[in-house]
Structures are given as structure tokens and as C-alpha cells.
Design an enzyme around this catalytic site. Structure first.
Site, PDB file in Angstrom:
ATOM      1  N   TRP A 127     -19.664  -5.823  -4.466  1.00 19.94           N
ATOM      2  CA  TRP A 127     -18.365  -5.402  -3.945  1.00 19.94           C
ATOM      3  C   TRP A 127     -17.486  -6.575  -3.547  1.00 19.94           C
ATOM      4  O   TRP A 127     -16.462  -6.405  -2.895  1.00 19.94           O
ATOM      5  CB  TRP A 127     -18.536  -4.415  -2.779  1.00 19.94           C
ATOM      6  CG  TRP A 127     -18.888  -3.047  -3.291  1.00 19.94           C
ATOM      7  CD1 TRP A 127     -18.913  -2.650  -4.590  1.00 19.94           C
ATOM      8  CD2 TRP A 127     -19.264  -1.905  -2.518  1.00 19.94           C
ATOM      9  NE1 TRP A 127     -19.287  -1.338  -4.684  1.00 19.94           N
ATOM     10  CE2 TRP A 127     -19.507  -0.851  -3.435  1.00 19.94           C
ATOM     11  CE3 TRP A 127     -19.417  -1.665  -1.150  1.00 19.94           C
ATOM     12  CZ2 TRP A 127     -19.900   0.417  -3.011  1.00 19.94           C
ATOM     13  CZ3 TRP A 127     -19.805  -0.408  -0.735  1.00 19.94           C
ATOM     14  CH2 TRP A 127     -20.037   0.623  -1.658  1.00 19.94           C
TER      15      TRP A 127
ATOM     16  N   CYS B  98     -23.193  10.312   3.096  1.00 22.56           N
ATOM     17  CA  CYS B  98     -22.714   8.931   3.255  1.00 22.56           C
ATOM     18  C   CYS B  98     -22.202   8.771   4.683  1.00 22.56           C
ATOM     19  O   CYS B  98     -22.336   9.683   5.494  1.00 22.56           O
ATOM     20  CB  CYS B  98     -21.620   8.622   2.229  1.00 22.56           C
ATOM     21  SG  CYS B  98     -21.265   6.866   2.062  1.00 22.56           S
TER      22      CYS B  98
ATOM     23  N   ARG C   7       0.816  -1.216   0.000  1.00 24.21           N
ATOM     24  CA  ARG C   7       0.000   0.000   0.000  1.00 24.21           C
ATOM     25  C   ARG C   7       0.851   1.269   0.000  1.00 24.21           C
ATOM     26  O   ARG C   7       0.508   2.285   0.613  1.00 24.21           O
ATOM     27  CB  ARG C   7      -0.946   0.011   1.211  1.00 24.21           C
ATOM     28  CG  ARG C   7      -2.179  -0.851   0.995  1.00 24.21           C
ATOM     29  CD  ARG C   7      -3.129  -0.738   2.160  1.00 24.21           C
ATOM     30  NE  ARG C   7      -2.659  -1.462   3.322  1.00 24.21           N
ATOM     31  CZ  ARG C   7      -3.091  -1.266   4.558  1.00 24.21           C
ATOM     32  NH1 ARG C   7      -4.015  -0.352   4.788  1.00 24.21           N
ATOM     33  NH2 ARG C   7      -2.625  -1.966   5.569  1.00 24.21           N
ATOM     34  N   GLU C   8       1.981   1.224  -0.676  1.00 25.65           N
ATOM     35  CA  GLU C   8       2.895   2.371  -0.703  1.00 25.65           C
ATOM     36  C   GLU C   8       2.204   3.624  -1.260  1.00 25.65           C
ATOM     37  O   GLU C   8       2.444   4.742  -0.797  1.00 25.65           O
ATOM     38  CB  GLU C   8       4.124   2.071  -1.571  1.00 25.65           C
ATOM     39  CG  GLU C   8       5.059   1.007  -1.040  1.00 25.65           C
ATOM     40  CD  GLU C   8       4.670  -0.403  -1.486  1.00 25.65           C
ATOM     41  OE1 GLU C   8       3.503  -0.620  -1.880  1.00 25.65           O
ATOM     42  OE2 GLU C   8       5.538  -1.291  -1.421  1.00 25.65           O
TER      43      GLU C   8
ATOM     44  N   LYS D  76      -0.905   4.593  -1.123  1.00 29.00           N
ATOM     45  CA  LYS D  76      -1.764   5.217  -0.118  1.00 29.00           C
ATOM     46  C   LYS D  76      -0.940   6.005   0.885  1.00 29.00           C
ATOM     47  O   LYS D  76      -1.263   7.134   1.236  1.00 29.00           O
ATOM     48  CB  LYS D  76      -2.554   4.102   0.585  1.00 29.00           C
ATOM     49  CG  LYS D  76      -3.513   4.572   1.651  1.00 29.00           C
ATOM     50  CD  LYS D  76      -4.193   3.360   2.286  1.00 29.00           C
ATOM     51  CE  LYS D  76      -5.079   3.759   3.440  1.00 29.00           C
ATOM     52  NZ  LYS D  76      -6.213   4.598   3.009  1.00 29.00           N
TER      53      LYS D  76
ATOM     54  N   GLY E 185     -24.578   6.043   9.210  1.00 27.81           N
ATOM     55  CA  GLY E 185     -24.193   4.845   9.964  1.00 27.81           C
ATOM     56  C   GLY E 185     -22.853   4.922  10.641  1.00 27.81           C
ATOM     57  O   GLY E 185     -22.744   4.829  11.848  1.00 27.81           O
ATOM     58  N   SER E 186     -21.787   5.112   9.859  1.00 27.50           N
ATOM     59  CA  SER E 186     -20.478   5.064  10.497  1.00 27.50           C
ATOM     60  C   SER E 186     -20.083   6.433  11.038  1.00 27.50           C
ATOM     61  O   SER E 186     -20.483   7.466  10.509  1.00 27.50           O
ATOM     62  CB  SER E 186     -19.429   4.570   9.508  1.00 27.50           C
ATOM     63  OG  SER E 186     -19.377   5.420   8.399  1.00 27.50           O
TER      64      SER E 186
ATOM     65  N   HIS F 206     -17.049  13.297   1.409  1.00 30.27           N
ATOM     66  CA  HIS F 206     -15.768  12.946   0.782  1.00 30.27           C
ATOM     67  C   HIS F 206     -14.743  14.055   0.954  1.00 30.27           C
ATOM     68  O   HIS F 206     -13.579  13.877   0.659  1.00 30.27           O
ATOM     69  CB  HIS F 206     -15.953  12.671  -0.703  1.00 30.27           C
ATOM     70  CG  HIS F 206     -16.877  11.532  -0.966  1.00 30.27           C
ATOM     71  ND1 HIS F 206     -18.219  11.711  -1.216  1.00 30.27           N
ATOM     72  CD2 HIS F 206     -16.673  10.199  -0.963  1.00 30.27           C
ATOM     73  CE1 HIS F 206     -18.778  10.528  -1.381  1.00 30.27           C
ATOM     74  NE2 HIS F 206     -17.875   9.596  -1.235  1.00 30.27           N
TER      75      HIS F 206
HETATM   76  N1  GLN Z   1     -23.653   2.531   6.611  1.00 29.30           N
HETATM   77  C1  GLN Z   1     -22.464   2.733   5.854  1.00 29.30           C
HETATM   78  C2  GLN Z   1     -21.608   3.781   6.522  1.00 29.30           C
HETATM   79  O1  GLN Z   1     -22.108   4.697   7.058  1.00 29.30           O
HETATM   80  C3  GLN Z   1     -22.769   3.146   4.437  1.00 29.30           C
HETATM   81  C4  GLN Z   1     -21.527   3.348   3.616  1.00 29.30           C
HETATM   82  C5  GLN Z   1     -21.741   3.521   2.137  1.00 29.30           C
HETATM   83  O2  GLN Z   1     -22.796   3.801   1.673  1.00 29.30           O
HETATM   84  N2  GLN Z   1     -20.738   3.380   1.348  1.00 29.30           N
HETATM   85  O3  GLN Z   1     -20.401   3.725   6.499  1.00 29.30           O
HETATM   86 ZN    ZN Z   2     -22.953   5.908   1.060  1.00 29.36          ZN
END
Ligand code: GLN
Ligand code: ZN
Length: 759
Positions: free
Chosen positions: A562, A727, A15-16, A18, A433-434, A695
Site C-alpha cells: 500500500w 473489517c 478532493r472535490e 469525495k 481494530g478500528s 462497507h
Molecule cells: N485493523 C485495521 C482496522 O480495523 C484493519 C483494516 C483493514 O483491514 N483494512 O481498521
Molecule cells: Zn480489513
């Protein structure tokens, strides 16, 4: 017989890539060190190509994204980035506050930056192909520059139209915009011509132009444009090889009639290219670059069969060159260090490095090399037995009936029940979520995985994190809470760890965008769940608060898309297997008192076939797989989440998924995506509008977010709207997340008050 390869993963064995990028962003290394690190990576991959195949590509190693590089090559820099100041501007465009929009690359999980064409002019700005070619040339290494072709570049770009604003070219690729397309491609190909000229002057006599957009549905008039482009480019006298991949080329005859010297065809993704070669032949004076080694799936090729295939091709085409079917960057670097795979799996796998070797062996065998022939003979055995079968799972699939794919009552009625049980305010606020996966969280997880800390200690730690995040969410006033996903490395890998029939790797990293990597699991057998997978963390989180906590699952289509998957079982069946495992989890969560369950499907869109004619079949099973796993009680509110901006064409299928709430990306496209929901007559589902771009590290202001919400309110009844980031927050830092979410909640509260005072 020659072999070539392209698109080798840029991440590096350790992973250099990154590390270099992130160290540079953190200011830990200088720009000079960054460039030096890159040169080393470039030399390393060059060596790999050199030992295995006959041509070495260059211009493949981008600092962030090859579409961005192409935009810079042709001077497509939007005004908001000011004068170009080297790396600073480069990364502004890639990940700054008003970065270019990012979207998925064809049907893959790679994300590219969408070029924006503001002015109808192009000029040669950074000739990266030349710079790289010359760099290697100085070291006495002859390379072949790989460049995204002009047609693909345009087709995937956005164009500023005076009245309508910035539009994707695939949309203005409609016949009424033909003139714009023609004008742009004419000007663009002039710049490409200059690039070729400069390359030729530097001693280069061959380039490879990648035109994967030619596998999309392409109208005749667009083919006319392609013809004009290549007529112009071929005038320079430099030998051109065209590359298409991920599907069969949309018009075989027009493709092989283009005035270039060689054509790459993907002979793996479907059977049509091959059928066309067989039925329509191949020009005897052109080279056929036969993409026979799968660049997207990690299985060892059945070289015995490939050998036969290539021999057949040699009888049809004058000259055949062996190649991979599509870029190799969809695969990890190597299987070598994987020592914890299920019995019998490793010998069936082939990642990028191994694919290079397969190309070499195949080539050598075709040259009559005894050793290579022997190796191929041996490998045939792997394809004789059935690997990973589970009769129980197969039985469950056969027993499925129509009602297994339907919820008990329609959405309208469910909504009433859910409204009473949940009692949420106007514009409920939530997150996806995260929460930040801090250094500390990652370290603990690795320590646990490497058995350096006990399970008890690890679980205690996760509980602490959950407690903190629940407290935080309560303190800022969010309405629907999450547990933070601290126990998950990755939303798919986490479930892969827990499910039977799916393997995970230790070092199998693949880039999805920028420096972001993930390890795709490998579905090698029938899939099932042996015990609850998420119950412990979710119920603990719920025990800490009176507000609803969302159960958080990854949907079957995303887990499938995925992951790498086996090729001997239909995708539909694998999706149903995963869905059944998830359904068991949904039932357990309900029993434990969880009232909202989110089933993420961010990969629903990217699994969509590239050609429209294949859509119906895909959506039939993809929609059903989602419905199968989300067959919850009527009072359970089912959410789903998708984070991309192209809904226009698939919205009807999305609707059929029969969820109660969907959260979507809307911030990078400034809310323009919501118009898709306006066009869909009778949209009645609730929507969580992604009001800020996770992002980017930039902290969104209340005003920016409010604009997006107001735009949505103009189109959809306000009662349907939720407010959330676009996200999960796991890649962000707490310093960014705290103020951002506070702003988001405050903005929502203010808007609620404004609306209340109006009535
Ligand atoms: N529940 C995931 C999160 O919050 C959704 C991530 C995603 O849509 N790529 O990380
Ligand atoms: Zn997402």
C-alpha cells in the site's frame, strides 16, 4: 509523434470528488448540484489532458465505479434492485444493503464492484460513453471514449448458474464452462456493437477498449473468444485501440493479431512485452501505444532512457504513440503542494499531473524540440547517486538466518498454551481494530498535525477515546478488546509516520473505492524503527480492563503493497526491512504484557502477481516477511486479518504464514469463502468469520449473521471459529456500530446457549 494519457485520477486537486459524493449522500446537495460538480471536474481534467497530450479520453469519470457503469451500460442489473430509478438505484447497487460484492482490481488497491449476470441476456441500457462523448462534442471538444472491454467485463463478473448459484466467471472460465462464456460474450459484444454504432453516428471515430484481463493467464479457447469479440466489433468501422496493463499480455502474438487498429502495451511492469516486441516484431500497419511512463509508481522517469527506448520502438513498429503504462488513478494528483518531504525527495517525484508533463516533454523531445531535449538532459543527474541508504539496516538483513523465520513450537502446541492463558469462550467475539473515526477525532488529529494543539492535549484526547471504547466493548460483552485506533489516520500511513525511510505526503490522496481515499506513503530509503510505535496506546488500553486487548500492527507485506516503493532495491528486501522494524515492536508489546497481537495483512492477496508462474517467488518472500515479524513467544497469540473473498487459490500459502488466528471477510459473499478452508485438508487454525459487512451503513440482524456462522460451522469445527465484523469499523458511525455489535454479541451468546443445551 503523438502522446496520449488515460485514467487521470478523478478525485480532483482538492478532493472535490469525495466532497461532492459525500455531500450528496448526506443530502447536503441536490442531484442537480452533484451532476454540475461532476461536469466541472470533467472539464478540469479535460483541460489538463488537452494542454499536455494529443487525445482526450472521456467516460473515465464514474460516480462510483467504472465496472458498475459498464454493468449498467449492458443492462446487468440484478433483480433485487427492482426497476432502475436513477441515482437511487445506482448507489443501492454500489453501497446499499445488498450491494454488489466489492473486490480488488487486479493487483492494485482499487476496489471495483463485481457485476452479477443473472439472466443470460444483455441490452443497451445506459450509453454513458455516448452521453459523455456528446457532452464534450457540444462544447467542441473531441474526445476518445474509454470503455472496459467485453472480455474483461465478463471475466471479472459473476454469473448465476442454476445449480451452483452465483459464481465468478474466472472460476467458470474453466474449460467445462466454455459454452457459457461463449454464449455470454456473443450476446455482450452485440451490445458493445450498438454502443460503437451510436458513437459513430454521433461523429466519434475512435474508441479505446481496456482489456487488462488479457494480462492474466488466458487459455487458448479464451483467446478464441477474444478474437470473436473483436472481429465483431471491428465490423463497425470505428477505429479501436486496445489497452492492456499491470503486466505483460498473456499471449503477445494473439494480441497483436486481433483485428483492431492499435495496441497499448505496458512497458514498465515487467520486461516481457518489450522482449516480445524485440523478438517477434510488431505489425507495420498497426499503432503501438507504448506505455512507457509508469502509472503506478511516483518516481520521475529517466527520460533519457525512455527517449532511447522509444527511438528503438520506432524502428520496429510503423507508428508509435507515447502513453502511460497503466491508468494514472493509482497516483495522487500532483506533487506541487508537498512542502514537507524529506530533503531531496520532491525532485525525484512525479504524480499524475507531472506524468502528463513527462509525456509531453518526451513527445516534444522526439519531435526535436530543443527545450524539451535540454530538460531531459538535466533530469539524468538524479539517477546517479544512491538515495536513502542505511548501512545498519542492510547489515541486519544480511545477518538473517533460517530460524529467524520460524516460531519456537508448532501451532498445535502453541494452541494449548494459549488456551490456558487466555481462557476464552466458544466463538470468541472481537472486532478488527478500528472504531468510528468521528469528525471530532479527525479534527483533533489534524489540529495536532498542524501544531494547533499541544502533544499533551492530543494524547489526553486519545486516552479519553480509548477509555470510552474499552468501556463500550466491556459493556456489550465482547471477549477480546481493541483500543480503537483513534491515533491512526490510516493503518499504513500511521506506521509510515513512525518509520525511517518512509515519507508521507500532505495532499497525496488516492481513491480506493467509492469516495474512500488514502494517502500512500512513499518508501524512498532503507526502513527502520527508532522507537516504539504503538506501545503507549495499547498498554494504556490494557491497563483499563482484565480482558485481553489486542496489540494492533500492520503487516510488512501490506505496508509495502500500500505504499509506493523504490525500484532499485528488491521488494523482498524492503519487506524484510519493514518486518524487522515490526518485530522490534512485537517484542516491546510482549514485554509490556500484551497477550494477543494482530498483524493485519489485508494487502497480502493483492500483491500476488497476476500470472501464476510468478506466484512462487512472491509467496516465498511474502510469507517469510510475515513470519519474520511475528516470531513471538509461544504463549503470544498471533492474529492476522485479511478482508477479501478469494482464498481458494492461495490458501496453502496463507497457511504457511503460521499465525494462530485469521479473521476474514465472509459477509458479502454470504460465507461462501469458507469453503476454501474445507477444501484445504487439515486446516487447524482458528478463523474469525466476518459476519457483517462494514462497507455498508446497513445494520445487520442477528439472523443474517447467524446464517453465516452456521454455514461456517458446517464446514469447520466450531472450536476454531471466532466471530467478528469483516473489517475495521472506522468508516462507520457510532449509531451503526453500537446496534450492529450488540446484535453480533447477542447472536453469539444465543448460539452458544443453543449448542450447550443440545449436549
Ligand atoms: N485493523 C485495521 C482496522 O480495523 C484493519 C483494516 C483493514 O483491514 N483494512 O481498521
Ligand atoms: Zn480489513
Amino acid at each position: 509523434m503523438k502522446a496520449i494519457a488515460f485514467g487521470f485520477p478523478k478525485i480532483g486537486e482538492k478532493r472535490e470528488f469525495k466532497k461532492l459524493l459525500e455531500d450528496f449522500w448526506k443530502g447536503k446537495i441536490s442531484e442537480e448540484e452533484l451532476h454540475r460538480g461532476f461536469r466541472n471536474l470533467a472539464l478540469w481534467r479535460t483541460q489538463l489532458y488537452k494542454t499536455n497530450v494529443d487525445m482526450i479520453p472521456c467516460n473515465e469519470l464514474s460516480y462510483y465505479d467504472f465496472m458498475l457503469d459498464t454493468a449498467l451500460m449492458v443492462g446487468a442489473i440484478p433483480e433485487r434492485f427492482g426497476t432502475y430509478k436513477g441515482m437511487e438505484t445506482y448507489f443501492q447497487m454500489a453501497r446499499g444493503k445488498n450491494a454488489l460484492e466489492m473486490t480488488k482490481w487486479f493487483n492494485t488497491n482499487y476496489h471495483y464492484l463485481v457485476p452479477e449476470i443473472e439472466k443470460e441476456e444483455f441490452y443497451l441500457f445506459i450509453n454513458k460513453p455516448l452521453n459523455e462523448y456528446s457532452f464534450f462534442k457540444e462544447g467542441d471538444i473531441e474526445t476518445v471514449p474509454h470503455i472496459i472491454g467485453p472480455f474483461t467485463f465478463l471475466r471479472l463478473s459473476k454469473v448465476l448458474k442454476k445449480k451452483e448459484g452465483i459464481l465468478p466467471l474466472y472460476e467458470i472460465g474453466k474449460i467445462e464452462n466454455r459454452e457459457t462464456f461463449e454464449r455470454l460474450s456473443d450476446k455482450l459484444s452485440d451490445v458493445y456493437l450498438q454502443v460503437l454504432k451510436a458513437l459513430k453516428k454521433a461523429g466519434c471515430h475512435r474508441v479505446h477498449l481496456e482489456e487488462p484481463a488479457l494480462v492474466l493467464d488466458t487459455e487458448n479457447w479464451q483467446w478464441d473468444i477474444v478474437e470473436a469479440i473483436y472481429k465483431k466489433l471491428s465490423s463497425e468501422g470505428i477505429s479501436i485501440g486496445l489497452f492492456t496493463y499491470y503486466d505483460s499480455v498473456s499471449d503477445y502474438e494473439r494480441y497483436i493479431s486481433l483485428p483492431v487498429q492499435a495496441f497499448h502495451l505496458d512497458l514498465v511492469s515487467n520486461k516481457e512485452n518489450l522482449k516480445n516486441i524485440r523478438e517477434k516484431g510488431f505489425p507495420s500497419d498497426k499503432g503501438l501505444i507504448a506505455g512507457v511512463i509508469n502509472g503506478r509508481q511516483p518516481w520521475k522517469a529517466n527520460l533519457k532512457e525512455k527517449l532511447k527506448l522509444v527511438e528503438e520502438l520506432m524502428n520496429i513498429a510503423g507508428s508509435v504513440i507515447l502513453s502511460n503504462s497503466c491508468p494514472l488513478y493509482h497516483l495522487p494528483v500532483t506533487v506541487e503542494p508537498e512542502d514537507e518531504l524529506p530533503e531531496g525527495l520532491k525532485e525525484r517525484l512525479s504524480f499524475a499531473k507531472e506524468k502528463l508533463k513527462e509525456l509531453r516533454v518526451l513527445r516534444d523531445a522526439l519531435r526535436g524540440c530543443e527545450e524539451a531535449l535540454g530538460e531531459i538532459k538535466k533530469s539524468g543527474k538524479l539517477y546517479e547517486d544512491s538515495f536513502g541508504e542505511n548501512p545498519e539496516v542492510r547489515k541486519r538483513i544480511t545477518a538473517l538466518r533460517d530460524e529467524d523465520f520460524r516460531r519456537e513450537i508448532p501451532y498445535k502446541e502453541r494452541q494449548k498454551i494459549q488456551k490456558d492463558t487466555l481462557n476464552l469462550p466458544l466463538f470468541p467475539t472481537t472486532t478488527i481494530g478500528s472504531f468510528p473515526q468521528t469528525e471530532e477525532v479527525r479534527k483533533k488529529r489534524t489540529a495536532f498535525r498542524n501544531k494547533k494543539i499541544s502533544q499533551k492535549e492530543y494524547k489526553e484526547f486519545i486516552r479519553e477515546q480509548i477509555k470510552k471504547v474499552i468501556n463500550f466493548q466491556e459493556s456489550i460483552g465482547l471477549d477480546v478488546l481493541v483500543h480503537g485506533e483513534f491515533e491512526r489516520t490510516d493503518m499504513v500511513e500511521f506506521f509510515a509516520f513512525k518509520m525511517e525511510g518512509i515519507a508521507t505526503t500532505k495532499h497525496g490522496w488516492v481513491l480506493s473505492y467509492g469516495s474512500r481515499v488514502y494517502r500512500p506513503p512513499i518508501i524512498y530509503g532503507d526502513v527502520s524503527r527508532t522507537e516504539p510505535m504503538t506501545l503507549e496506546e495499547i498498554t494504556y488500553a490494557q491497563s483499563l480492563t482484565n480482558k485481553p486487548v489486542k496489540g494492533m500492527l500492520t503487516g510488512p507485506v501490506t505496508i509495502l503493497n500500500w505504499s509506493y516503493y523504490r525500484e532499485d532495491v528488491p521488494k523482498k528486501e524492503i519487506a524484510y526491512q519493514i518486518a524487522l522494524a515490526l518485530l522490534d515492536e512485537v517484542k516491546d508489546l510482549e514485554k509490556a504484557g500484551i497477550k494477543i497481537i494482530q498483524i493485519d495483512e489485508p494487502a497480502f492477496r493483492e500483491g500476488v502477481p497476476l500470472k501464476k508462474r510468478d506466484w512462487q517467488e512472491y509467496f516465498n518472500w511474502a510469507v517469510k516477511a510475515f513470519r519474520l515479524c511475528s516470531r513471538a513467544k509461544s504463549e503470544t497469540q498471533i492474529h492476522t486479518h485479511m478482508c477479501y473473498s478469494e482464498f481458494n487459490e492461495i490458501i496453502e500459502y496463507i497457511y504457511q504464514m503460521d499465525f494462530d488466528v485469521i479473521s476474514i471477510e465472509a459477509s458479502r459473499s454470504k460465507g461462501e469463502i469458507i469453503e476454501a478452508f474445507e477444501r484445504f485438508k487439515g486446516w487447524d487454525r482458528q478463523i474469525g468469520i466476518g459476519v457483517y459487512d462494514i462497507h455498508s451503513p446497513a445494520i445487520p440482524t442477528k439472523e443474517e449473521m447467524k446464517l453465516i456462522l452456521e454455514r461456517a460451522m458446517k464446514i469447520l469445527p466450531k472450536e476454531l471459529l471466532w466471530v467478528n465484523p469483516d473489517c475495521g469499523l472506522k468508516t462507520r458511525k457510532w449509531e451503526e456500530v453500537e446496534p450492529a455489535l450488540k446484535n453480533m454479541v447477542q447472536m453469539t451468546q444465543e448460539l452458544r446457549e443453543e449448542i450447550l443445551s443440545e449436549v
